[in-house]
Structures are given as structure tokens and as C-alpha cells.
Design a protein around this motif. Structure first.
Motif, short mmCIF file in Angstrom:
data_model
loop_
_atom_site.label_atom_id
_atom_site.label_comp_id
_atom_site.label_asym_id
_atom_site.label_seq_id
_atom_site.Cartn_x
_atom_site.Cartn_y
_atom_site.Cartn_z
N LEU A 42 0.81 -1.22 0.00
CA LEU A 42 0.00 0.00 0.00
C LEU A 42 0.84 1.28 0.00
O LEU A 42 0.29 2.37 -0.16
CB LEU A 42 -0.92 0.02 1.23
N ILE B 231 -7.41 4.40 4.89
CA ILE B 231 -7.07 3.03 5.27
C ILE B 231 -7.36 2.82 6.75
O ILE B 231 -6.90 3.59 7.61
CB ILE B 231 -5.58 2.75 4.98
N TYR C 239 -9.16 0.50 2.08
CA TYR C 239 -8.52 -0.77 2.41
C TYR C 239 -8.58 -1.01 3.92
O TYR C 239 -8.71 -0.07 4.71
CB TYR C 239 -7.04 -0.78 1.98
#
Length: 297
Positions: A139, A147, A230
Motif C-alpha cells: 500500500l 485506510i 482498504y
């Protein structure tokens, strides 16, 4: 496939395995090194390594991996990128099988590190699997993403700081009350306007909507939702030893005593996952192997 019995096989090319390989090469011993992914172990996740001697202002994890690669290249250490599927012991030798080859060895050094503990939730299905991560390095090339991170220890906070440095926003969801990270990580997190911390927070459900994850959460007072691109899991790690056969596992102590099996680095060090400790383990194991082989001859 070869019938030649290798002198030393090292499983794992993190700091411990690399240090062992370099020291063995210095002794004129050519180890076979297997690595399933990329060298460096958990360094690829590290935002900043600050306690490794020789780097007074610290060094980014990926920069240290680059230097480790240069170091093994300078010594001619070849890493074979194969995942070890099984290691067994029979007739005074080890049998190592990967997906592509099978070799035998007199001595095995296990430097396979750790694997993340899994976050089990019924809403994590194949549909959203590409939104769930256990390592931060995939990432770190992204920016301007939201996130969510589950965890309350050093790893969770280090991941958040790493992502913030790339321009991402993170929200740390600690399922417990206690913050278990280093005080300096907590201090840095509080200074960042890209990181939010929530304690006593648990995810009740996960939905997928318009390319994002909708996390329905609960703390001690209320229910609320978080939208994230995410979800990053940092709830602990455990030794990566899935490849060890039952027969080998039952004979570990005997093989260690006979100087045939060495376990080094994070795979044996529990919470003491530090690069400096792993490197020391690797060098010491290589020295013991050299002394053992010399005494045999």
C-alpha cells in the motif's frame, strides 16, 4: 532434482538468514538460500529503523533492504526464490522440497520469520479479499487513500506513520483499551493530522459499496460507520513453521543438540523482533556451523 547433499541450507532471506549466509561465505562455505517472496523479511514493512547501530538518524526499511541486497551481491550469495513446502529429516540428512525442486542437506538453518495472525470475520469473503492486507508495503505506493488499521501495538502505529508519509489517511482501531506501542510512536501519531486513533473499537460488520469498505463499528458508547479504501490487519504474528514435517518437529531438540538444525531470528524470538537481534542470531549460527564442520573434519 539432484542427489548431491548440500552442506548448509538456509530457509528465509530476512536479516537473520542474510547475516548467516554472509558469515558462512566468509568461511568459504556456500549455503543454499531459499526465499519465498523477497529479501529483507519484515523490513519491507518498516517505516523507520532507528535502533540499528551505524544509522544515527535511522534508516527506512526499504533502504536497509536495498543495502542488504548490495551486501549479499558483493559476497556472491545467490538467493533462490522458491517457497519451501516441506522439510523432513531422514537417514542423517534433511530433505527440503519446494514447488520446483528437492534437495538434501547436512545442516538446515531456519530463518523463516513470522506470519501475521489472521483476522477472522464472516464478512471477509473472496469479493473483498483484494481490499484486506496484512503487510503495509503493497500500500505504500498509494496516496490519498483512506485506510483502516486494526491493532494497538507498534506495528499498527508504524504502519499508520508509513502510510501518512505517502499522503494517506489512516484510522487505527484498537479492539482493547491499552495502547501497546512505543511512546515515541504514540507521540508521532498524535502530531499527524492524517492519523486518527480509536480505542475499545470493534468491527461488527463489513460491507462493500461503490469500491469501498463500509465498516460498522462499536465502541463502549455508540455504533458508527467508517468508510475505507482498504483494511490493514496488525493484530500480531506467529512463527512461520508450516513447512516442518511432524517427524522433524518431534526431533527438533535432538537435531539442535547435534548441531544440525538452527533456528534464528524472528522465528524463535517471540516479541523481540528486532533487526539487530536477528543479525546477531545469524552471525552466531554461522560461527557455530563453521566450528562444528571444522571439528568434524
Amino acid at each position: 532434482m539432484t542427489n548431491k547433499v548440500q552442506e548448509v541450507v538456509i530457509i528465509g532471506a530476512g536479516p537473520a538468514g542474510i547475516a548467516a549466509a554472509i558469515q558462512l561465505k566468509r568461511y568459504g562455505i556456500e549455503p543454499v538460500v531459499f526465499e519465498k517472496d523477497r529479501i529483507g523479511g519484515l523490513l519491507k514493512n518498516a517505516n523507520l529503523v532507528e535502533n540499528y547501530p551505524g544509522f544515527p538518524i535511522g534508516i527506512a526499511g526499504d533502504e536497509l533492504v536495498y543495502l542488504l541486497q548490495k551486501h549479499i551481491d558483493s559476497y556472491g550469495v545467490t538467493v533462490q526464490y522458491h517457497e519451501v513446502k516441506i522439510v523432513d529429516f531422514n537417514y542423517n540428512k534433511f530433505i527440503i522440497k519446494t514447488g520446483k525442486k528437492k534437495i538434501s542437506a547436512k545442516i538446515v538453518v531456519i530463518a523463516s520469520g513470522t506470519k501475521p495472525k489472521q483476522f477472522h470475520h464472516p464478512d471477509i469473503t473472496a469479493k473483498i479479499a483484494n481490499k484486506i492486507f496484512y503487510d503495509v508495503y503493497p500500500l505504500t505506493k498509494l496516496s490519498k487513500k483512506n485506510i483502516a488499521i486494526i491493532g494497538g501495538g507498534d506495528t499498527a502505529f508504524d504502519y499508520a506513520l508509513n502510510l501518512a508519509g505517502q499522503g494517506n489517511k489512516s484510522i487505527i482501531l484498537n479492539r482493547g483499551r491499552n495502547i501497546k506501542c512505543l511512546p515515541l510512536l504514540w507521540k508521532r501519531t498524535n502530531k499527524s493530522n492524517k492519523i486518527t486513533y480509536l480505542g475499545n473499537t470493534r468491527i461488527q460488520s463489513i460491507r462493500y459499496k461503490n469500491g469501498s469498505l463500509i465498516l460498522s463499528c462499536h465502541d463502549l458508547k455508540k455504533d458508527f460507520e467508517i468508510t475505507a479504501d482498504y483494511l490493514l490487519i496488525a493484530i500480531g504474528r506467529e512463527p512461520c513453521l508450516d513447512f516442518m514435517s511432524e517427524h522433524l518437529t518431534s526431533n527438533i531438540e535432538y537435531l539442535k543438540h547435534e548441531c544440525m538444525l538452527y533456528m534464528i531470528g524472528d522465528v524463535k524470538n517471540n516479541i523481540y523482533r528486532q533487526t539487530a537481534i536477528a543479525v546477531g542470531d545469524g552471525v552466531m549460527a554461522a560461527m557455530k556451523i563453521y566450528q562444528h564442520l571444522r571439528d568434524e573434519n
